[in-house]
Design an enzyme around this catalytic site. Structure first.
Site, PDB file in Angstrom:
ATOM      1  N   ASP A   9      -3.677  17.060  -6.885  1.00  0.00           N
ATOM      2  CA  ASP A   9      -3.949  16.299  -5.660  1.00  0.00           C
ATOM      3  C   ASP A   9      -4.629  17.140  -4.587  1.00  0.00           C
ATOM      4  OD1 ASP A   9      -1.884  17.920  -4.818  1.00  0.00           O
ATOM      5  OD2 ASP A   9      -0.593  16.286  -4.105  1.00  0.00           O
ATOM      6  N   ASP A  61      -1.710  24.362  -7.200  1.00  0.00           N
ATOM      7  CA  ASP A  61      -1.529  22.912  -7.251  1.00  0.00           C
ATOM      8  C   ASP A  61      -1.242  22.497  -8.692  1.00  0.00           C
ATOM      9  OD1 ASP A  61      -1.748  20.147  -7.121  1.00  0.00           O
ATOM     10  OD2 ASP A  61      -3.932  20.164  -6.915  1.00  0.00           O
ATOM     11  N   ASN A  81      -0.360  19.236  -9.722  1.00  0.00           N
ATOM     12  CA  ASN A  81      -0.571  17.832 -10.073  1.00  0.00           C
ATOM     13  C   ASN A  81      -1.972  17.314  -9.730  1.00  0.00           C
ATOM     14  OD1 ASN A  81      -0.432  17.665  -7.304  1.00  0.00           O
ATOM     15  ND2 ASN A  81       1.429  16.410  -7.243  1.00  0.00           N
ATOM     16  N   ASP A 108      11.581  31.141  12.073  1.00  0.00           N
ATOM     17  CA  ASP A 108      10.394  30.862  12.866  1.00  0.00           C
ATOM     18  C   ASP A 108      10.742  30.846  14.356  1.00  0.00           C
ATOM     19  OD1 ASP A 108       7.557  29.859  12.967  1.00  0.00           O
ATOM     20  OD2 ASP A 108       8.535  28.131  13.888  1.00  0.00           O
ATOM     21  N   ASP A 128       1.917  23.123  -4.391  1.00  0.00           N
ATOM     22  CA  ASP A 128       3.260  22.542  -4.454  1.00  0.00           C
ATOM     23  C   ASP A 128       4.235  23.527  -5.091  1.00  0.00           C
ATOM     24  OD1 ASP A 128       2.682  22.265  -7.276  1.00  0.00           O
ATOM     25  OD2 ASP A 128       1.650  20.396  -6.803  1.00  0.00           O
ATOM     26  N   GLU A 153      11.032  36.250  13.184  1.00  0.00           N
ATOM     27  CA  GLU A 153       9.696  36.210  13.767  1.00  0.00           C
ATOM     28  C   GLU A 153       9.922  36.227  15.275  1.00  0.00           C
ATOM     29  OE1 GLU A 153       5.673  33.492  14.191  1.00  0.00           O
ATOM     30  OE2 GLU A 153       7.668  32.640  14.442  1.00  0.00           O
TER      31      GLU A 153
END
Length: 549
Positions: free
Chosen positions: A39, A35, A37, A216, A43, A275
């Site tokens: 929060d 992370d 930032n 996917d 990211d 997948e």
């Protein structure tokens, strides 16, 4: 055509084509990696900042789970816009910077593509709802009238993978198909607009420099004509074990042939990875024929028990199935949808892939380390799920109120405990969030993870992290490791797997007892205790350099 850094990247073996044949590919689950930032949510900038860790680890490519614009009903696998980045992960500029920096480090980037379904907030679906029954936009999905006197029953008996009916009724009385959550309507892949849109999406990310796509639910795009009833009482038990009218239909293969032609337009050896949950490895091999995809996940291997006979059967079957189509076999032990193998293997009986108790953690880690060395010695490509290089177990005691897996909230669906393998990974420090970021983490991390962080394990020769680094380094350096089509099985005691690849020998003891197994040669690496006096320790894999003959 724009030339990207991907075009000039070296392969693991130093040759030009087919880098994916022996690549070790690291899966990043963006919200749980790093992370930037504060929060509490991982990211793209956080991923970019941690790329040196992946370079030092020794992987060849990075697969990013979805980071597209999404309401996050299913952790990003409900996509609202395939060409936009969700603000929680950053911007398109961040994605471009991540790809470029990865290429600068010699790492390739594979992005997740979700073509079976989108979000109910996708503009196409919102417009289809507005336009009503019989509209052209509804033809891009599977809208049907219901059964019963007043259409009050679903159009057929299909069940959602997450539990409950695979159909949801809208205000005007029609029903739409969703094999997963109601927020994830399935596309109708017989419609040319759907096919055109995804060809455009492929080119968008290839132009940005992506080295390929993990697809996917690759087995789910095409449904049987007429959407016939399945007539089975427990459909979930049939998944991956039997022919289904909504999975592994033959029509998917023409879609992937058209995609392959697009990838072949680009320089740099771009790849497609399926997948595809299929009943047999032979069915899986159909996805990687020379004019289709490049790799397919080997779920038969992932679900195999820690048992020599079971493992040898799936290894032989996998290699045999891929050989006729000329594709590499892939090997994988964990991902974002299953219990981490350090927890699966914690059951003394060695049974089960979805254990929800911590079990014997020391046993689980010992077996997980041994399974890793066995996997990395096999011919083909291997996948590593973030955190397994740290020996992370599943977090089995998450409170119900913090769970976010959508299947947790639906009766009779998947077990709903995938959050346990998605807890953000520890980087440094002695307290949570262990360097993940400055603002906590979206799922709580255990107190015991301080000793499992990257910082804590770096430089400790007995740590799981250093074992992975050493194994990947040897895999790159040893001429008999990496790509290949077969192994040469050797005589071995019961419960022990032994094979040669040229002058390399791997021995894996899957039993709970030490066994005598004298080897003439140099021990290169052991997953556990040092091999002494020809004794192979319990639940341990050892690599040797042996002489020819």
């Amino acid at each position: 055509m724009t030339q990207h850094l991907a075009d000039a990247l070296p392969t693991a073996t130093g040759t030009t084509p087919g880098w994916w044949r022996d690549a070790v590919i690291y899966q990043v689950y963006p919200r749980s990696f790093a992370d930037s930032n504060g929060d509490g949510m991982g990211d793209l900038e956080g991923i970019r900042s941690r790329l040196p860790h992946l370079k030092e680890l020794g992987v060849d490519a990075v697969w990013l789970s979805p980071f597209y614009a999404s309401p996050q009903a299913d952790a990003g696998y409900d996509v609202a816009d395939y060409r936009a980045i969700d603000p929680m992960f950053g911007t398109l500029h961040d994605a471009d910077a991540l790809i470029r920096e990865a290429h600068g480090l010699g790492l390739r980037i594979i992005v997740d593509l979700v073509p079976n379904h989108c979000s109910d907030q996708h503009e196409w679906f919102k417009q289809a709802l507005r336009e009503g029954p019989g509209s052209r936009l509804r033809e891009r999905f599977h809208f049907r009238p219901g059964k019963g006197e007043n259409g009050e029953l679903p159009p057929n008996d299909w069940e959602s993978i997450f539990g409950g009916p695979a159909w949801t009724r809208v205000a005007d009385g029609e029903w739409y198909l969703h094999l997963f959550a109601p927020e994830q309507p399935d596309f109708n892949w017989e419609h040319p607009a759907v096919q055109d849109e995804f060809r455009s999406i492929l080119r968008f990310w290839l132009d940005l420099g992506a080295d390929g796509f993990r697809v996917d639910v690759a087995h789910g795009l095409v449904k049987a004509p007429g959407l016939p009833d399945l007539g089975a009482r427990d459909q979930l038990k049939l998944l991956g074990n039997d022919v289904m009218p909504f999975f592994d239909q033959d029509g998917v293969h023409e879609i992937y042939r058209s995609w392959r032609r697009i990838l072949d337009e680009y320089e740099g050896d771009r790849v497609l990875v399926a997948e595809a949950w299929t009943p047999t490895v032979e069915r899986t091999a159909r996805y990687v024929r020379p004019d289709e995809m490049h790799q397919a996940f080997n779920f038969q291997y992932l679900t195999a028990d820690w048992n020599a006979d079971a493992l040898r059967e799936v290894i032989d079957g996998s290699l045999a199935a891929m050989r006729p189509v000329g594709a590499p076999t892939t090997w994988v032990l964990s991902n974002h949808d299953v219990t981490r193998h350090a927890t699966r293997y914690a059951n003394p009986a060695g049974l089960g892939t979805q254990l929800r108790e911590p079990g014997d953690r020391e046993l689980g880690l010992r077996r997980a380390r041994a399974a890793t060395l066995l996997m990395l010695a096999l011919p083909g490509s291997a996948y590593v799920y973030q955190g397994e290089e740290l020996g992370l177990p599943d977090v089995t005691d998450l409170p119900d109120e913090v769970r976010q897996d959508p299947s947790f909230f639906r009766a009779a669906g998947q077990d709903g405990f995938r959050d346990g393998c998605r807890v953000p990974i520890p980087w440094s420090g002695t307290q949570a969030p262990y360097g993940f970021g400055t603002g906590g983490s979206w799922l709580p991390q255990p107190d015991s993870w301080a000793e499992l962080s990257v910082e804590a394990q770096t430089g400790d020769p007995s740590s799981t992290l250093e074992l992975y680094r050493a194994a990947l380094r040897l895999r790159h350096e040893h001429p008999d490791l990496g790509a290949g089509e077969s192994v040469d099985w050797q005589e071995a005691p019961a419960g022990v797997l032994v094979f040669r690849r040229g002058d390399f020998l791997c021995a894996a003891n899957t039993t709970g007892s030490a066994v005598r197994f004298p080897v003439t040669g140099e021990a290169l690496l052991s997953s556990g205790a040092t091999v002494e006096d020809g004794v192979l320790p319990a639940d341990t894999t050892v690599w040797w350099q042996v002489t020819s003959g």
